[in-house]
Design an enzyme around this catalytic site. Structure first.
Site, short mmCIF file in Angstrom:
data_model
loop_
_atom_site.label_atom_id
_atom_site.label_comp_id
_atom_site.label_asym_id
_atom_site.label_seq_id
_atom_site.Cartn_x
_atom_site.Cartn_y
_atom_site.Cartn_z
N HIS A 16 40.45 54.84 59.72
CA HIS A 16 39.68 54.32 58.59
C HIS A 16 38.17 54.52 58.74
CE1 HIS A 16 39.91 50.77 61.28
NE2 HIS A 16 38.68 50.57 60.86
N ASN A 17 37.72 55.21 59.77
CA ASN A 17 36.30 55.56 59.91
C ASN A 17 36.25 56.96 60.52
OD1 ASN A 17 35.20 53.06 59.03
ND2 ASN A 17 35.51 52.18 61.05
N GLY A 49 45.66 42.81 56.23
CA GLY A 49 44.90 41.65 55.80
C GLY A 49 44.17 41.08 57.01
N SER A 50 43.92 39.81 56.99
CA SER A 50 43.29 39.15 58.14
C SER A 50 44.36 38.79 59.16
CB SER A 50 42.58 37.88 57.68
OG SER A 50 43.55 36.91 57.29
N MET A 51 43.95 38.12 60.24
CA MET A 51 44.92 37.76 61.29
C MET A 51 45.92 36.71 60.82
SD MET A 51 42.73 35.69 64.10
CE MET A 51 42.50 33.93 64.02
N HIS A 72 40.90 50.23 53.49
CA HIS A 72 41.66 50.18 54.74
C HIS A 72 42.05 48.75 55.11
CE1 HIS A 72 38.37 48.47 57.04
NE2 HIS A 72 39.14 48.47 58.10
N GLY A 73 41.59 47.78 54.36
CA GLY A 73 41.92 46.40 54.69
C GLY A 73 41.23 45.44 53.76
N LYS A 142 44.83 38.86 70.24
CA LYS A 142 43.47 39.37 70.12
C LYS A 142 42.71 39.00 71.38
CE LYS A 142 39.46 39.15 67.11
NZ LYS A 142 39.20 40.56 67.02
#
Length: 144
Positions: A16-17, A49-51, A72-73, A142
């Site tokens: 995504h980058n 999404g988020s965690m 990408h999110g 994480k």
């Protein structure tokens, strides 16, 4: 242990980058995707999404106007420092109910509320990708 071995059905490698040379509107161009994935027609992708919220396995629709790209999110609604000021450890624990994770205030900046609503992001991306699967977290790992 008995049972059948697990086999890999599909692997999705989704950057995504990055920058690469592509052809758009009849020209060879260098296209940089920052916070976006390649969503050319038929290409599988992942939009997390988020965690603490859903993630989506998608397939690109090849929308030429978006240069075959999609988000990408979820993307941040609050910067990391703003999230640390805005949210508390208690709010993080509430947001992560039902999901196994390491309970530490070090992750307050990753609280789901610090991100845009993934369902809205996906609705906005309806012309760019088709949802194939919805993934729900049961554990979040994480590092610090």
């Amino acid at each position: 242990m008995g049972g059948q071995p697990v086999t890999e059905l599909e692997r999705i490698n989704c950057h995504h980058n990055y920058t690469e040379q592509e052809k758009h509107f009849g020209k060879n161009v260098w296209l940089s995707r920052k916070g976006a994935i390649n969503a050319e027609a038929g290409r599988p992708g992942l939009i997390p999404g988020s965690m603490g919220t859903a993630s989506y396995v998608v397939v690109g629709k090849g929308n030429a106007l978006s240069l075959n790209s999609s988000p990408h999110g979820a993307g941040r609604a609050f910067s990391r420092s703003a999230a640390r000021k805005r949210f508390s450890g208690d709010e993080l624990r509430e947001a992560m109910k039902g999901i196994e994770y390491r309970d530490t205030d070090a992750f307050i900046d990753e609280i789901p509320g610090a991100y845009k609503a993934i369902d809205q992001v996906m609705a906005d991306a309806a012309d760019l990708v088709e949802i194939r699967h919805t993934l729900r977290q049961i554990v979040n790992v994480k590092g610090d």
